[in-house]
Design a protein around this motif. Sequence first.
Motif, PDB file in Angstrom:
ATOM      1  N   ARG A  51       0.813  -1.215   0.000  1.00 43.95           N
ATOM      2  CA  ARG A  51       0.000   0.000   0.000  1.00 43.95           C
ATOM      3  C   ARG A  51       0.844   1.262   0.000  1.00 43.95           C
ATOM      4  NH1 ARG A  51      -5.692  -0.943   3.144  1.00 43.95           N
ATOM      5  NH2 ARG A  51      -6.191  -2.939   2.135  1.00 43.95           N
ATOM      6  N   GLN A  52       2.133   1.098   0.150  1.00 41.18           N
ATOM      7  CA  GLN A  52       3.028   2.253   0.134  1.00 41.18           C
ATOM      8  C   GLN A  52       4.439   1.778  -0.182  1.00 41.18           C
ATOM      9  OE1 GLN A  52       2.628   4.753   3.542  1.00 41.18           O
ATOM     10  NE2 GLN A  52       4.273   6.133   2.987  1.00 41.18           N
ATOM     11  N   ILE A  53       5.108   2.493  -1.089  1.00 46.49           N
ATOM     12  CA  ILE A  53       6.499   2.152  -1.418  1.00 46.49           C
ATOM     13  C   ILE A  53       7.375   2.588  -0.251  1.00 46.49           C
ATOM     14  CG2 ILE A  53       8.380   2.466  -3.056  1.00 46.49           C
ATOM     15  CD1 ILE A  53       5.942   1.065  -4.233  1.00 46.49           C
ATOM     16  N   PRO A  54       8.238   1.707   0.274  1.00 43.27           N
ATOM     17  CA  PRO A  54       9.096   2.082   1.413  1.00 43.27           C
ATOM     18  C   PRO A  54       9.885   3.364   1.146  1.00 43.27           C
ATOM     19  CG  PRO A  54       9.233  -0.274   0.988  1.00 43.27           C
ATOM     20  CD  PRO A  54       8.435   0.309  -0.136  1.00 43.27           C
ATOM     21  N   GLY A  55      10.090   4.132   2.184  1.00 41.96           N
ATOM     22  CA  GLY A  55      10.725   5.443   2.045  1.00 41.96           C
ATOM     23  C   GLY A  55      12.187   5.399   1.659  1.00 41.96           C
ATOM     24  N   ASP A  56      12.858   4.243   1.854  1.00 43.33           N
ATOM     25  CA  ASP A  56      14.282   4.180   1.535  1.00 43.33           C
ATOM     26  C   ASP A  56      14.537   3.826   0.072  1.00 43.33           C
ATOM     27  OD1 ASP A  56      13.327   1.608   1.739  1.00 43.33           O
ATOM     28  OD2 ASP A  56      15.156   0.796   2.639  1.00 43.33           O
ATOM     29  N   ILE A  57      13.487   3.607  -0.713  1.00 37.52           N
ATOM     30  CA  ILE A  57      13.651   3.256  -2.124  1.00 37.52           C
ATOM     31  C   ILE A  57      13.918   4.508  -2.946  1.00 37.52           C
ATOM     32  CG2 ILE A  57      12.559   2.222  -4.149  1.00 37.52           C
ATOM     33  CD1 ILE A  57      13.243   0.220  -1.957  1.00 37.52           C
ATOM     34  N   TYR A  67      -1.902   2.398  -6.763  1.00 34.54           N
ATOM     35  CA  TYR A  67      -1.941   3.723  -6.129  1.00 34.54           C
ATOM     36  C   TYR A  67      -0.599   4.043  -5.475  1.00 34.54           C
ATOM     37  CZ  TYR A  67      -3.390   7.565  -3.070  1.00 34.54           C
ATOM     38  OH  TYR A  67      -3.497   8.779  -2.425  1.00 34.54           O
ATOM     39  N   ALA A  68       0.016   3.039  -4.841  1.00 36.97           N
ATOM     40  CA  ALA A  68       1.323   3.254  -4.215  1.00 36.97           C
ATOM     41  C   ALA A  68       2.367   3.640  -5.258  1.00 36.97           C
ATOM     42  CB  ALA A  68       1.751   1.993  -3.476  1.00 36.97           C
ATOM     43  N   ILE A  69       2.328   2.995  -6.426  1.00 38.33           N
ATOM     44  CA  ILE A  69       3.260   3.334  -7.511  1.00 38.33           C
ATOM     45  C   ILE A  69       2.993   4.750  -8.017  1.00 38.33           C
ATOM     46  CG2 ILE A  69       3.952   2.731  -9.866  1.00 38.33           C
ATOM     47  CD1 ILE A  69       3.209  -0.192  -9.157  1.00 38.33           C
ATOM     48  N   ASP A  70       1.713   5.075  -8.205  1.00 36.55           N
ATOM     49  CA  ASP A  70       1.318   6.393  -8.685  1.00 36.55           C
ATOM     50  C   ASP A  70       1.831   7.493  -7.755  1.00 36.55           C
ATOM     51  OD1 ASP A  70      -0.806   8.107 -10.383  1.00 36.55           O
ATOM     52  OD2 ASP A  70      -1.087   8.589  -8.255  1.00 36.55           O
ATOM     53  N   GLN A  71       1.646   7.323  -6.480  1.00 43.64           N
ATOM     54  CA  GLN A  71       2.051   8.342  -5.512  1.00 43.64           C
ATOM     55  C   GLN A  71       3.570   8.399  -5.350  1.00 43.64           C
ATOM     56  OE1 GLN A  71      -0.378  10.558  -3.657  1.00 43.64           O
ATOM     57  NE2 GLN A  71      -1.102   9.899  -5.669  1.00 43.64           N
ATOM     58  N   PHE A  72       4.235   7.268  -5.474  1.00 45.79           N
ATOM     59  CA  PHE A  72       5.698   7.262  -5.399  1.00 45.79           C
ATOM     60  C   PHE A  72       6.302   8.119  -6.518  1.00 45.79           C
ATOM     61  CE2 PHE A  72       9.688   5.353  -6.947  1.00 45.79           C
ATOM     62  CZ  PHE A  72      10.474   5.470  -5.810  1.00 45.79           C
ATOM     63  N   VAL A  73       5.786   7.966  -7.724  1.00 50.15           N
ATOM     64  CA  VAL A  73       6.288   8.730  -8.859  1.00 50.15           C
ATOM     65  C   VAL A  73       5.947  10.208  -8.714  1.00 50.15           C
ATOM     66  CG1 VAL A  73       6.044   9.071 -11.351  1.00 50.15           C
ATOM     67  CG2 VAL A  73       6.286   6.769 -10.425  1.00 50.15           C
ATOM     68  N   LYS A 111      -3.346   1.464 -17.065  1.00 45.99           N
ATOM     69  CA  LYS A 111      -4.016   2.441 -16.199  1.00 45.99           C
ATOM     70  C   LYS A 111      -3.022   3.473 -15.684  1.00 45.99           C
ATOM     71  CE  LYS A 111      -6.923   2.857 -12.078  1.00 45.99           C
ATOM     72  NZ  LYS A 111      -7.718   2.128 -11.053  1.00 45.99           N
ATOM     73  N   ILE A 112      -1.819   3.023 -15.317  1.00 45.30           N
ATOM     74  CA  ILE A 112      -0.785   3.953 -14.834  1.00 45.30           C
ATOM     75  C   ILE A 112      -0.083   4.630 -16.001  1.00 45.30           C
ATOM     76  CG2 ILE A 112       1.366   4.145 -13.533  1.00 45.30           C
ATOM     77  CD1 ILE A 112      -1.049   3.673 -11.778  1.00 45.30           C
ATOM     78  N   LEU A 113       0.189   3.875 -17.063  1.00 49.72           N
ATOM     79  CA  LEU A 113       0.911   4.440 -18.212  1.00 49.72           C
ATOM     80  C   LEU A 113       0.173   5.624 -18.821  1.00 49.72           C
ATOM     81  CD1 LEU A 113       2.308   1.302 -20.115  1.00 49.72           C
ATOM     82  CD2 LEU A 113       3.525   2.853 -18.580  1.00 49.72           C
ATOM     83  N   THR A 114      -1.151   5.552 -18.887  1.00 45.67           N
ATOM     84  CA  THR A 114      -1.912   6.659 -19.479  1.00 45.67           C
ATOM     85  C   THR A 114      -1.718   7.949 -18.698  1.00 45.67           C
ATOM     86  OG1 THR A 114      -3.860   5.888 -18.250  1.00 45.67           O
ATOM     87  CG2 THR A 114      -3.662   5.200 -20.547  1.00 45.67           C
ATOM     88  N   GLY A 115      -1.472   7.838 -17.405  1.00 49.35           N
ATOM     89  CA  GLY A 115      -1.179   9.028 -16.605  1.00 49.35           C
ATOM     90  C   GLY A 115       0.203   9.578 -16.868  1.00 49.35           C
ATOM     91  N   TRP A 116       1.027   8.781 -17.562  1.00 51.62           N
ATOM     92  CA  TRP A 116       2.382   9.218 -17.926  1.00 51.62           C
ATOM     93  C   TRP A 116       2.480   9.603 -19.397  1.00 51.62           C
ATOM     94  CZ3 TRP A 116       5.380   4.514 -15.400  1.00 51.62           C
ATOM     95  CH2 TRP A 116       5.170   4.535 -14.015  1.00 51.62           C
ATOM     96  N   GLY A 117       1.342   9.635 -20.081  1.00 49.61           N
ATOM     97  CA  GLY A 117       1.356  10.026 -21.497  1.00 49.61           C
ATOM     98  C   GLY A 117       1.683   8.895 -22.450  1.00 49.61           C
ATOM     99  N   LEU A 118       1.559   7.638 -21.963  1.00 50.16           N
ATOM    100  CA  LEU A 118       1.889   6.471 -22.793  1.00 50.16           C
ATOM    101  C   LEU A 118       0.795   5.422 -22.676  1.00 50.16           C
ATOM    102  CD1 LEU A 118       5.679   5.720 -22.118  1.00 50.16           C
ATOM    103  CD2 LEU A 118       4.690   6.430 -24.290  1.00 50.16           C
ATOM    104  N   LYS A 119       0.820   4.466 -23.586  1.00 50.03           N
ATOM    105  CA  LYS A 119       0.030   3.246 -23.467  1.00 50.03           C
ATOM    106  C   LYS A 119       0.709   2.167 -24.288  1.00 50.03           C
ATOM    107  CE  LYS A 119      -3.494   2.201 -25.822  1.00 50.03           C
ATOM    108  NZ  LYS A 119      -4.819   2.004 -26.447  1.00 50.03           N
ATOM    109  N   MET A 120       0.530   0.924 -23.866  1.00 49.01           N
ATOM    110  CA  MET A 120       1.022  -0.197 -24.663  1.00 49.01           C
ATOM    111  C   MET A 120      -0.119  -0.655 -25.561  1.00 49.01           C
ATOM    112  SD  MET A 120       2.847  -3.778 -23.495  1.00 49.01           S
ATOM    113  CE  MET A 120       1.364  -4.478 -22.767  1.00 49.01           C
ATOM    114  N   ALA A 121       0.173  -0.755 -26.870  1.00 46.12           N
ATOM    115  CA  ALA A 121      -0.851  -1.116 -27.841  1.00 46.12           C
ATOM    116  C   ALA A 121      -1.510  -2.432 -27.451  1.00 46.12           C
ATOM    117  CB  ALA A 121      -0.241  -1.215 -29.236  1.00 46.12           C
TER     118      ALA A 121
END
Length: 638
Positions: A227-233, A250-256, A290-300
């Motif tokens: 649910r959350q990426i560790p802070g030391d990463i 969601y954890a990946i989204d917020q980490f980025v 779902k995450i890639l589209t928020g980064w301006g990409l998608k896999m065909a």
Amino acid sequence: MRWIETIERSKLAIAALVLGVVLFFAVNIFSNAAFQTVRLDLTEDRLFTLSQGTRNVLANIEEPISLKLYYSKLLGERSPQHATYFERIRELLARYQDISGGKVRLEVINPEQFSTTEDAAVAAGLQGLPLNNAGDLGYFGLAGSNSTDDKAAIPFFSPERETFLEYDLTKIVYTLADPKRKVVGIMSSLPITGGASRPPFTQTPRWAIFDQIAEFFEVHPLPTELRQIPGDIDILMLVHPKGFDDFTLYAIDQFVLGGGRALVFVDANAEVDVPADGRMVSLPTSDFNKILTGWGLKMADNKVAGDLDTARRVNVRAGGKTSVIDYVVWLGLGKKNFDPTDAVTGDLSAINMAGAGILEKTGLEGVRIQSLISIGPRAMAIDAEKVIRRPDAVALFRDFKAQDKALMLAARVQGTLTTVFAGGAPKETTGPDKGKAAKGVPEKHLARSARPANLIVVADADMLHQRFWAEVRELLGQQMFVPYANNADFVVNALDNLGGSDALIGLRGRTASARPFTMVQNIRQKAERKFRAKEQTLKEKLEAARNKLHTLERRGGVEGAIIISAEDNATIDAIKGQMIAIRGDLRDVQRALREELDRLEAFLKFINIGLIPLLLAAGAIVATLIGRFRRKPTTAQV
């Protein structure tokens, strides 16, 4: 100066010869002293030139580093190849010493049998190579240490890794100069860290890429549900994200968005995701759009990248025969496929991919998408269904139709990103807190990135497995990976770049790349595709004739007795004659293909072996005739 004219010409010639010899030695002695450190590297890939990354590492050394080069003279006497290699390594380390301003201290040691130096070599982790039946061992390795007693070593210098020599030496120096490393968190649905991650849950060894990364970074494996990426990463490395729940996404989204860096490997057909028995629990396709589209990409969707120019040659068995064919979804990428301006790909020579997906821009405002790896214009988006189950390499090649456009296989994402979770963190889905705010998620929801993002996305996960980029060989009872492609270099380059340091960029990618004859390859492919299409047409006619014959022979009869009319007999005879003719045509087509390729091979041999000598001979004859013509006396006019 008249006295010179009085000297006999023979004595003058002798004096000139002596003077020339003296001058020759004088120039050599002077140049050896004055230009000792000057080197000119004329190789295409600048194999003997220290990269800027190495110079940066050496310039940033703060504490002294001690390097001990162990080399047994007996090994050099038995193997001239190792003796030559030793001289190159010694000279290269001497340059390291000069460029570092003395911070790198080199000591060359001959570890004689049963001596304290041999004990020190063994204690440092070096391995001896048996030299004779008496049990004498030859040592040829490097041991290093720094002021805080951190240690690193190369157990044995194998000439097979000569093209990676600078990489290996600088890795030792970098490890000792900067012991504190960036932390890389690896989250993968594949068993990249070893163990058993899927049915049938058999133990698998750790992938070689994991060890390559661990040589430069501190690596922390992460679960695929958190649910959350560790802070030391510092850098998050995602491999084939598949089946991740919303909390993990969601954890990946917020980490980025919080400024974290990410290196992501998605795949449209992950061959390494298919169990050995071929029984797939789910399709080997990443679901991360779902995450890639928020980064301006998608896999065909449901598409795999194919390319004629970079297709790798493989052996296939069809019709009871083994033949070699261009497998258009296995790509052997070269320099022309890489962005030469980017630090990650600029110095690479070769990368192998298998069943890669295709990345597409979504046109998101404020986000810059930079293509790092691409193919085209003889590329094609192939339906993934044709590759996932039982791919037919011959059919894929025969039916290939170039789409005359570039396809993006890897991209860098930079700019200000927005969350794909506009409503905040997902709600609890089970238990007494169902529908309530989730626990364990980041405390503060970020709607936009705190600083410009810097991410790299690659549309292939298979490229990480060692079977696509290295050979496994045995040396001194140990497994040694000998890379033949820069797949691991790309990963380490990308992680190093995302980690904010450019120190190591450029020192990798020294493999000797294959240089295919592009024009020859195009001619061969064109001829082969023409004959393959004709071959398929004849095979279809032959199969149709067989089916018709089978139908006629089964017509009528009781209790196995077959009654065939005279007309049917005539038809059967005609079909059999047609089948014989088709088989003859098929043999003619196959023979024509071999003859076409043989003619091409003979033509190339003539150019390489005979043409140049003939041109030189013709040039010599022309020069001789011109010389004689010029020397021909002219007739005096009366």
